[in-house]
Design a protein around this motif. Structure first.
Motif, PDB file in Angstrom:
ATOM      1  N   SER A 234      30.867  68.397   5.162  1.00 42.65           N
ATOM      2  CA  SER A 234      31.514  68.902   3.961  1.00 42.65           C
ATOM      3  C   SER A 234      32.750  68.065   3.657  1.00 42.65           C
ATOM      4  N   ILE A 235      33.094  67.998   2.384  1.00 40.30           N
ATOM      5  CA  ILE A 235      34.252  67.234   1.924  1.00 40.30           C
ATOM      6  C   ILE A 235      35.133  68.158   1.102  1.00 40.30           C
ATOM      7  N   ILE A 236      36.418  68.190   1.424  1.00 38.53           N
ATOM      8  CA  ILE A 236      37.382  69.022   0.698  1.00 38.53           C
ATOM      9  C   ILE A 236      38.437  68.100   0.100  1.00 38.53           C
ATOM     10  N   ILE A 237      38.450  68.008  -1.231  1.00 38.69           N
ATOM     11  CA  ILE A 237      39.428  67.176  -1.925  1.00 38.69           C
ATOM     12  C   ILE A 237      40.412  68.087  -2.652  1.00 38.69           C
ATOM     13  N   ILE A 238      41.700  67.926  -2.348  1.00 35.50           N
ATOM     14  CA  ILE A 238      42.756  68.707  -2.995  1.00 35.50           C
ATOM     15  C   ILE A 238      43.713  67.721  -3.641  1.00 35.50           C
ATOM     16  N   ASP A 239      43.859  67.827  -4.954  1.00 36.26           N
ATOM     17  CA  ASP A 239      44.719  66.869  -5.642  1.00 36.26           C
ATOM     18  C   ASP A 239      45.023  67.388  -7.035  1.00 36.26           C
ATOM     19  N   TYR A 240      46.025  66.785  -7.655  1.00 38.02           N
ATOM     20  CA  TYR A 240      46.247  67.153  -9.043  1.00 38.02           C
ATOM     21  C   TYR A 240      45.434  66.220  -9.923  1.00 38.02           C
ATOM     22  N   GLY A 241      44.698  66.836 -10.862  1.00 36.15           N
ATOM     23  CA  GLY A 241      43.767  66.040 -11.633  1.00 36.15           C
ATOM     24  C   GLY A 241      43.198  66.784 -12.814  1.00 36.15           C
ATOM     25  N   TYR A 242      42.102  66.279 -13.343  1.00 34.38           N
ATOM     26  CA  TYR A 242      41.531  66.834 -14.569  1.00 34.38           C
ATOM     27  C   TYR A 242      40.012  66.724 -14.532  1.00 34.38           C
ATOM     28  N   SER A 243      39.362  67.519 -15.373  1.00 33.85           N
ATOM     29  CA  SER A 243      37.907  67.470 -15.478  1.00 33.85           C
ATOM     30  C   SER A 243      37.474  67.341 -16.934  1.00 33.85           C
ATOM     31  N   GLU A 244      38.453  67.100 -17.804  1.00 34.08           N
ATOM     32  CA  GLU A 244      38.152  66.894 -19.217  1.00 34.08           C
ATOM     33  C   GLU A 244      38.641  65.495 -19.615  1.00 34.08           C
ATOM     34  N   PHE A 245      38.329  65.083 -20.824  1.00 31.32           N
ATOM     35  CA  PHE A 245      38.784  63.756 -21.251  1.00 31.32           C
ATOM     36  C   PHE A 245      40.295  63.738 -21.430  1.00 31.32           C
ATOM     37  N   LEU A 246      40.883  62.601 -21.177  1.00 28.44           N
ATOM     38  CA  LEU A 246      42.340  62.466 -21.251  1.00 28.44           C
ATOM     39  C   LEU A 246      42.857  62.527 -22.682  1.00 28.44           C
ATOM     40  N   LYS A 247      44.034  63.147 -22.824  1.00 25.70           N
ATOM     41  CA  LYS A 247      44.735  63.142 -24.104  1.00 25.70           C
ATOM     42  C   LYS A 247      45.945  62.208 -24.058  1.00 25.70           C
ATOM     43  N   LYS A 248      46.383  61.910 -22.835  1.00 28.70           N
ATOM     44  CA  LYS A 248      47.487  60.958 -22.667  1.00 28.70           C
ATOM     45  C   LYS A 248      47.363  60.315 -21.289  1.00 28.70           C
ATOM     46  N   PHE A 249      47.961  59.143 -21.129  1.00 29.21           N
ATOM     47  CA  PHE A 249      47.940  58.467 -19.838  1.00 29.21           C
ATOM     48  C   PHE A 249      48.701  59.290 -18.794  1.00 29.21           C
ATOM     49  N   THR A 250      48.292  59.196 -17.529  1.00 34.16           N
ATOM     50  CA  THR A 250      48.874  60.072 -16.505  1.00 34.16           C
ATOM     51  C   THR A 250      49.674  59.335 -15.442  1.00 34.16           C
ATOM     52  N   LEU A 251      49.743  58.022 -15.521  1.00 38.30           N
ATOM     53  CA  LEU A 251      50.449  57.246 -14.502  1.00 38.30           C
ATOM     54  C   LEU A 251      51.934  57.598 -14.499  1.00 38.30           C
ATOM     55  N   GLN A 252      52.482  57.823 -13.307  1.00 36.09           N
ATOM     56  CA  GLN A 252      53.905  58.137 -13.200  1.00 36.09           C
ATOM     57  C   GLN A 252      54.477  57.544 -11.916  1.00 36.09           C
ATOM     58  N   SER A 253      55.772  57.300 -11.935  1.00 32.15           N
ATOM     59  CA  SER A 253      56.454  56.796 -10.741  1.00 32.15           C
ATOM     60  C   SER A 253      57.687  57.655 -10.483  1.00 32.15           C
ATOM     61  N   VAL A 254      58.014  57.768  -9.189  1.00 34.70           N
ATOM     62  CA  VAL A 254      59.153  58.598  -8.762  1.00 34.70           C
ATOM     63  C   VAL A 254      59.984  57.819  -7.764  1.00 34.70           C
ATOM     64  N   PHE A 255      61.294  57.788  -8.006  1.00 35.54           N
ATOM     65  CA  PHE A 255      62.230  57.097  -7.118  1.00 35.54           C
ATOM     66  C   PHE A 255      63.379  58.046  -6.806  1.00 35.54           C
ATOM     67  N   ASN A 256      63.592  58.321  -5.516  1.00 36.34           N
ATOM     68  CA  ASN A 256      64.643  59.266  -5.102  1.00 36.34           C
ATOM     69  C   ASN A 256      64.512  60.610  -5.811  1.00 36.34           C
ATOM     70  N   HIS A 257      63.284  61.118  -5.848  1.00 32.85           N
ATOM     71  CA  HIS A 257      62.970  62.437  -6.412  1.00 32.85           C
ATOM     72  C   HIS A 257      63.118  62.516  -7.926  1.00 32.85           C
ATOM     73  N   ARG A 258      63.281  61.387  -8.598  1.00 31.80           N
ATOM     74  CA  ARG A 258      63.447  61.395 -10.056  1.00 31.80           C
ATOM     75  C   ARG A 258      62.406  60.492 -10.719  1.00 31.80           C
ATOM     76  N   PRO A 259      61.935  60.870 -11.923  1.00 31.91           N
ATOM     77  CA  PRO A 259      61.025  59.985 -12.666  1.00 31.91           C
ATOM     78  C   PRO A 259      61.674  58.632 -12.882  1.00 31.91           C
ATOM     79  N   SER A 260      60.893  57.580 -12.766  1.00 26.29           N
ATOM     80  CA  SER A 260      61.454  56.237 -12.870  1.00 26.29           C
ATOM     81  C   SER A 260      60.524  55.340 -13.680  1.00 26.29           C
ATOM     82  N   ASN A 261      61.017  54.141 -13.967  1.00 25.28           N
ATOM     83  CA  ASN A 261      60.228  53.149 -14.690  1.00 25.28           C
ATOM     84  C   ASN A 261      59.268  52.476 -13.709  1.00 25.28           C
TER      85      ASN A 261
END
Length: 354
Positions: A234-261
């Protein structure tokens, strides 16, 4: 130096490098984020569900025991992908320790490349008095014995690199990263997609103007499916994600607990994106795997007794302890926090035995 390695890769091409290549260097190069740092916990850039509350690992542990009891009842591999600090495994081992003979059937394998985290896992297992259990570390599946296996991964696939595509005037363009030699800054640019293989993949997204693809995810998931299909499991995958088509890009970066470039702090920040669960399901179906469960985190945890477990724990707690446990549990199941954003995908091979 990460920056120089990226520039070297860019100079080999005319139109920059794909986001996939850029992310791969930043995260998984020998000097990359996941190779030289501890990204977890209060000192890192993100805190996972097991780090928030022991309830998460306990409920998953009881589920794994039930899965084993219903389908296997023999020696099996328990394999964790990216075990972090070892917190999730320790919670699973602690809650299942009283269950008759269960630990005697365990062969635990941890897939981990980060040497810092391996040492941390060993230290935490020793402190929790689980260092006497049969546990082995690997950087791949190659040396793991073929036997019934339960493989689980919490927030593992979201960090694997992706490519981004945008459709303009019925043509697909890929978002790349380039470098300006005069300003000495990285920048984005789009190049027309001519690759037939990629165009065929994009063809199924007729109604979409943006798409994220990840060969890294697909290839690694196929590797898991290959392994399980050769015996059973058996395989158990736990993650944040989607099962529908995207409405916006989801790529993100975090530096020192804050959103970053994304183009800053090269090799020093976490980079993630939402997981396309439909693609994983499609791959699993090609192996004739069964989809046992696909739901959000709230639904899984509530269905498997997190509130009952919480209420049992807080009976002998102080008022302050009760509030902490209540708040932690709420964070896991609240739809405005982690409850609706994280998904559980549980698959089983047809080779499982009763």
């Amino acid at each position: 130096m990460i920056k120089n390695k990226i520039i070297d890769e860019i100079q080999k091409r005319n139109c920059g490098i794909s986001l996939e290549k850029f992310i791969d260097i930043c995260l998984f190069d020998s000097e990359g984020y996941y190779e030289i740092s501890n990204p977890l916990g209060k000192s890192g850039d993100f805190i996972t569900s097991p780090e928030i509350s022991q309830l998460f690992g306990e409920i998953l542990g009881l589920y794994i025991h039930s899965l084993w009891h219903d389908k296997y009842k023999e020696k099996f591999n328990l394999i964790e992908l990216g075990p972090g600090n070892g917190t999730l495994l320790i919670d699973i081992l602690r809650i299942t320790k009283p269950l008759v003979n269960f630990h005697n059937f365990l062969n635990i394998h941890l897939i981990e490349k980060n040497k810092y985290l391996i040492n941390k896992q060993k230290q935490n297992l020793r402190l929790s008095k689980f260092d006497n259990i049969n546990i082995r570390w690997h950087d791949d599946f190659i040396n793991i014995d073929q036997r019934p296996s339960i493989i689980y991964a919490n927030e593992f696939f979201d960090c694997l690199p992706i490519r981004q595509f945008i459709k303009k005037n019925n043509s697909w363009y890929e978002k790349n990263v380039n470098f300006n030699q005069k300003t000495k800054f990285f920048f984005y640019q789009h190049s027309l997609v001519n690759n037939e293989k990629i165009l065929n993949k994009l063809a199924k997204y007729k109604k979409n103007n943006i798409v994220e693809l990840s060969e890294h995810r697909e290839n690694f998931f196929r590797k898991i499916c290959d392994f399980v299909s050769k015996s059973s499991g058996s395989i158990i995958i736990i993650d944040y994600g989607y099962s529908e088509f995207l409405k916006k890009f989801t790529l993100q970066s975090v530096f020192n607990h804050r959103p970053s470039n994304l183009l800053d702090n090269l090799g020093k920040q976490d980079i993630t994106s939402l997981v396309d669960f439909n693609t994983l399901v499609d791959i699993a179906k090609n192996y004739n795997f069964n989809v046992d469960t696909f739901c959000n985190q709230k639904e899984f945890l509530l269905a498997n007794g997190i509130l009952e477990r919480k209420n049992k724990i807080i009976k002998n707690c102080t008022i302050e302890q009760k509030k902490t446990i209540e708040d932690e549990c709420d964070r896991l199941v609240n739809e405005k926090q982690m409850g609706s954003f994280f998904r559980f995908l549980i698959l089983s091979s047809n080779g499982t035995t009763n």
